[in-house]
Design a protein around this motif. Structure first.
Motif, mmCIF file in Angstrom:
data_model
loop_
_atom_site.group_PDB
_atom_site.id
_atom_site.type_symbol
_atom_site.label_atom_id
_atom_site.label_comp_id
_atom_site.label_asym_id
_atom_site.label_seq_id
_atom_site.Cartn_x
_atom_site.Cartn_y
_atom_site.Cartn_z
ATOM 1 N N ASP A 420 16.511 32.001 -27.468
ATOM 2 C CA ASP A 420 15.225 32.434 -28.021
ATOM 3 C C ASP A 420 14.590 31.391 -28.934
ATOM 4 O O ASP A 420 13.493 31.624 -29.444
ATOM 5 N N ARG A 421 15.238 30.243 -29.128
ATOM 6 C CA ARG A 421 14.679 29.186 -29.960
ATOM 7 C C ARG A 421 14.481 27.859 -29.204
ATOM 8 O O ARG A 421 13.482 27.186 -29.392
ATOM 9 N N TRP A 422 15.429 27.486 -28.394
ATOM 10 C CA TRP A 422 15.418 26.165 -27.761
ATOM 11 C C TRP A 422 15.053 26.268 -26.285
ATOM 12 O O TRP A 422 15.373 27.245 -25.613
ATOM 13 N N TYR A 423 14.398 25.217 -25.801
ATOM 14 C CA TYR A 423 14.007 25.180 -24.390
ATOM 15 C C TYR A 423 13.959 23.741 -23.887
ATOM 16 O O TYR A 423 13.833 22.782 -24.671
ATOM 17 N N LEU A 424 14.097 23.595 -22.579
ATOM 18 C CA LEU A 424 13.869 22.326 -21.897
ATOM 19 C C LEU A 424 12.453 22.323 -21.335
ATOM 20 O O LEU A 424 11.928 23.374 -20.955
ATOM 21 N N ALA A 425 11.841 21.143 -21.288
ATOM 22 C CA ALA A 425 10.450 21.071 -20.859
ATOM 23 C C ALA A 425 10.222 19.853 -19.977
ATOM 24 O O ALA A 425 10.842 18.798 -20.167
ATOM 25 N N GLY A 426 9.305 20.005 -19.014
ATOM 26 C CA GLY A 426 8.839 18.897 -18.204
ATOM 27 C C GLY A 426 7.326 18.970 -18.105
ATOM 28 O O GLY A 426 6.756 20.052 -17.949
ATOM 29 N N GLN A 427 6.660 17.831 -18.245
ATOM 30 C CA GLN A 427 5.192 17.805 -18.211
ATOM 31 C C GLN A 427 4.718 16.656 -17.335
ATOM 32 O O GLN A 427 5.283 15.558 -17.357
ATOM 33 N N ILE A 428 3.665 16.917 -16.567
ATOM 34 C CA ILE A 428 2.996 15.860 -15.818
ATOM 35 C C ILE A 428 1.507 15.993 -16.073
ATOM 36 O O ILE A 428 0.974 17.111 -16.155
ATOM 37 N N ALA A 429 0.834 14.859 -16.280
ATOM 38 C CA ALA A 429 -0.590 14.866 -16.606
ATOM 39 C C ALA A 429 -1.279 13.732 -15.864
ATOM 40 O O ALA A 429 -0.708 12.645 -15.705
ATOM 41 N N ALA A 430 -2.504 13.986 -15.413
ATOM 42 C CA ALA A 430 -3.281 12.982 -14.693
ATOM 43 C C ALA A 430 -4.674 12.913 -15.284
ATOM 44 O O ALA A 430 -5.275 13.940 -15.623
ATOM 45 N N ALA A 431 -5.197 11.696 -15.411
ATOM 46 C CA ALA A 431 -6.501 11.490 -16.040
ATOM 47 C C ALA A 431 -7.629 11.789 -15.065
ATOM 48 O O ALA A 431 -7.547 11.473 -13.873
ATOM 49 N N THR A 432 -8.700 12.369 -15.602
ATOM 50 C CA THR A 432 -9.887 12.647 -14.798
ATOM 51 C C THR A 432 -10.986 11.621 -15.048
ATOM 52 O O THR A 432 -12.100 11.784 -14.554
ATOM 53 N N ASN A 433 -10.682 10.592 -15.811
ATOM 54 C CA ASN A 433 -11.599 9.474 -15.961
ATOM 55 C C ASN A 433 -10.809 8.178 -15.819
ATOM 56 O O ASN A 433 -9.576 8.172 -15.861
ATOM 57 N N ALA A 434 -11.524 7.091 -15.635
ATOM 58 C CA ALA A 434 -10.875 5.812 -15.371
ATOM 59 C C ALA A 434 -10.379 5.176 -16.667
ATOM 60 O O ALA A 434 -10.987 5.331 -17.727
ATOM 61 N N PHE A 435 -9.266 4.443 -16.570
ATOM 62 C CA PHE A 435 -8.757 3.665 -17.692
ATOM 63 C C PHE A 435 -8.992 2.190 -17.392
ATOM 64 O O PHE A 435 -8.455 1.643 -16.427
ATOM 65 N N ARG A 436 -9.841 1.565 -18.183
ATOM 66 C CA ARG A 436 -10.219 0.153 -17.995
ATOM 67 C C ARG A 436 -10.686 -0.111 -16.570
ATOM 68 O O ARG A 436 -10.339 -1.127 -15.954
ATOM 69 N N GLY A 437 -11.466 0.831 -16.034
ATOM 70 C CA GLY A 437 -12.076 0.647 -14.725
ATOM 71 C C GLY A 437 -11.276 1.146 -13.557
ATOM 72 O O GLY A 437 -11.758 1.135 -12.426
ATOM 73 N N PHE A 438 -10.016 1.623 -13.781
ATOM 74 C CA PHE A 438 -9.176 2.085 -12.686
ATOM 75 C C PHE A 438 -8.843 3.562 -12.864
ATOM 76 O O PHE A 438 -8.304 3.969 -13.902
ATOM 77 N N ALA A 439 -9.130 4.356 -11.830
ATOM 78 C CA ALA A 439 -8.721 5.758 -11.833
ATOM 79 C C ALA A 439 -7.244 5.849 -11.472
ATOM 80 O O ALA A 439 -6.648 4.912 -10.948
ATOM 81 N N GLY A 440 -6.659 6.991 -11.756
ATOM 82 C CA GLY A 440 -5.289 7.236 -11.328
ATOM 83 C C GLY A 440 -4.258 7.147 -12.431
ATOM 84 O O GLY A 440 -3.060 7.207 -12.151
ATOM 85 N N TYR A 441 -4.687 7.023 -13.697
ATOM 86 C CA TYR A 441 -3.714 7.011 -14.787
ATOM 87 C C TYR A 441 -2.947 8.326 -14.797
ATOM 88 O O TYR A 441 -3.513 9.416 -14.645
ATOM 89 N N ALA A 442 -1.623 8.257 -14.987
ATOM 90 C CA ALA A 442 -0.784 9.459 -14.993
ATOM 91 C C ALA A 442 0.359 9.279 -15.972
ATOM 92 O O ALA A 442 0.766 8.157 -16.300
#
Length: 542
Positions: A420-442
């Motif tokens: 009830d206190r501790w948990y394991l976690a996994g996260q994945i995130a993807a950008a919806t705008n370009a980073f330095r001109g390139f899309a696809g940052y994750a």
């Protein structure tokens, strides 16, 4: 006389407008989740177990769809999508999904992920109408420079509406769909053909997590389900692309048995070493043979889509075929270790690859009795699960001492409760705008977290977590920053027993230069996230 510099407010005004635009986009990424708040129930935090666990059936559908497009440049492109849609009520569903090309153009490795709000109503005689809206991120291209043309800013949108027909075991139909990526060559309306397969399974209350029950006390699975985690070493065979080295895949697979020894599966592979964020998804059928009391042999054949950019790994339009065999030794309590070998290739490209891997299987459900049927009296433990879908907006990013524009990302996080206190976690995130001109940052992370007891009448619960992972900052391995540390704090505001508003404040810090003397790149930013949480408990083998 010194005159005031009147040019300064203009960049400041542009920066403020851009920040406002990113905040609005981040808010749009969470709108699909707001429908979940309409589910009934009393607001409360983690419940204290009391009495026997209560179950309810979760229903929804798996939707597979296909569309062929014409790019604004005149080229061909297509997308095959797979979506998991969970019912909110009898006409509205919410879910997540992914799309990739398989036969059109030359864009193997393009990948789009989205959150979807889907509405559907029967209109009689087995016919139904449906409509939906999806927002997310997408990126890929035929070359590094081609990423700019095909992927634009990376903000992916899809809207559709149409009609379908219910058959005995599935539904099928056609939609008119509009698909676009902001600032890219993908901006077209076309027919979209789809198939839906309904599903349902029993879940418990989140507050009942930790309780043990037998298969006689709930609607236990009739056949086995397995979650697999693997690390696969990929050896290219006579590569023709710009990258000719090896790749290390972090792989996950969900396997569902339809009979005691015949199954279907869906798997995802992500490049974790060698060529970071190489991606492929595949699904298919397989069979299992028992070689001994604790030894099983699995053989499967999958098809799917994968790659990076085409001139780096030549998968052509992306279509792959992937046969694989896996040897499993069961240690007990549903946990097994695995050794695997496979061969995947792109029939419309030149990519040919051997794979060998090691991993773990976790059998979520007990094996069947001889002759079929649920194993009577088999014990299951309710494990708490939380699924968070949220938008993340970052501060300006300091990359190698240089400030860059911040990112707007769509993120998905899963929590597995240890107690009830501790948990394991996994996260994945993807950008919806370009980073330095390139899309696809994750970004991809895993780690652990701790949560407080519920307070404010059971409506609020705070948490702190530390995650470790990788990002993808560009198309040149020399630009990589290595491992990332992502500490964050946040709060859940419970709308009812199953649904809450989820907030997160975190910082991302690169560790590569501290762990590898040859790496000098650095990365630092903060971020704020807002979205929705769905929580439940899942019966798993004790």
């Amino acid at each position: 006389m010194h005159m005031p510099n009147r040019s300064r407010p203009l960049p400041l005004l542009r920066a403020r407008k851009e920040a406002a635009r990113r905040l609005l986009r981040g808010a749009a990424l969470t709108l699909c989740g707001l429908g979940l708040s309409m589910a009934p129930g009393a607001a409360q935090g983690q419940d204290a177990p009391g009495g026997r666990p209560a179950f309810h059936d979760v229903g929804g559908r798996i939707m597979i769809d296909y569309s062929a497009f014409t790019l604004t440049s005149g080229g061909d492109f297509d997308l095959l999508g797979v979506h998991y849609l969970q019912n909110i009520n009898d006409w509205l569903a919410f879910g997540v999904g992914a799309s990739a090309p398989i036969a059109g153009g030359n864009y193997g490795g393009f990948f789009a992920a989205d959150v979807t709000l889907h509405a559907q109503r029967d209109i009689g005689r087995n016919f139904f109408v449906n409509a939906g809206l999806a927002v997310g991120a997408g990126a890929g291209g035929a070359s590094v420079n081609g990423i700019r043309r095909l992927s634009g800013e990376g903000f992916y949108t899809r809207a559709y509406a149409g009609i379908g027909y219910h058959f005995r075991r599935f539904s099928a139909g056609v939609n008119y769909a509009r698909v676009a990526i902001a600032g890219s060559e993908l901006n077209d309306s076309t027919l979209n053909f789809f198939v839906q397969v309904p599903f349902s399974f029993a879940v418990g209350r989140f507050g009942d997590a930790g309780q043990v029950l037998t298969s006689d006390e709930f609607r236990a699975p009739q056949h086995q389900n397995i979650i697999s985690l693997q690390f696969n070493h990929v050896q290219q065979i006579n590569p023709t692309g710009l990258y000719q080295g090896t790749i290390g895949f972090a792989s996950t697979q969900f396997t569902h048995f339809h009979t005691p020894n015949v199954y279907s599966y869906f798997g995802v592979d992500i490049g974790a070493t060698g060529l970071l964020w190489y991606n492929q998804a595949h699904g298919g059928i397989g069979g299992r043979v028992a070689l001994g009391r604790n030894v099983n042999l699995y053989a499967q054949l999958g098809i799917g889509s994968g790659g990076w950019v085409t001139d780096t790994i030549d998968t052509g339009p992306g279509f792959i075929i992937y046969p694989k065999v896996t040897l499993e030794y069961l240690w007990g309590n549903g946990v097994g270790t695995t050794l695997s070998a496979g061969y995947f290739y792109a029939p419309f490209g030149t990519s040919r690859n051997w794979t060998v891997g090691v991993g773990l299987n976790y059998h979520l459900s007990h094996p069947e009795r001889r002759g079929g049927g649920v194993l009577a009296g088999a014990e299951y433990t309710l494990r708490g699960i939380r699924l968070h879908t949220f938008g993340r907006v970052t501060s300006p990013i300091f990359y190698n001492g240089r400030e860059s524009e911040g990112l707007t990302m769509v993120a998905l996080q899963a929590d597995y409760m240890l107690n009830d206190r501790w948990y394991l976690a996994g996260q994945i995130a993807a950008a919806t705008n370009a980073f330095r001109g390139f899309a696809g940052y994750a970004e991809g992370f895993f780690g652990a977290g701790w949560q407080t007891r519920p307070f404010a009448g059971g409506r609020l619960q705070g948490y702190a977590q530390v995650l470790y992972g990788l990002n993808d900052v560009g198309v040149d391995p020399a630009r990589e920053v290595g491992a990332l540390l992502y500490p964050s704090i946040g709060v859940n505001y419970y709308l009812n027993e199953r649904v809450s508003i989820y907030g997160q404040l975190g910082a991302t810090i690169s560790l590569g230069r501290y762990m590898n003397a040859s790496m000098t790149n650095s990365w630092r930013n903060t971020s704020i996230g807002l979205g929705m949480t769905y929580r439940f408990s899942l019966p798993t083998r004790s």
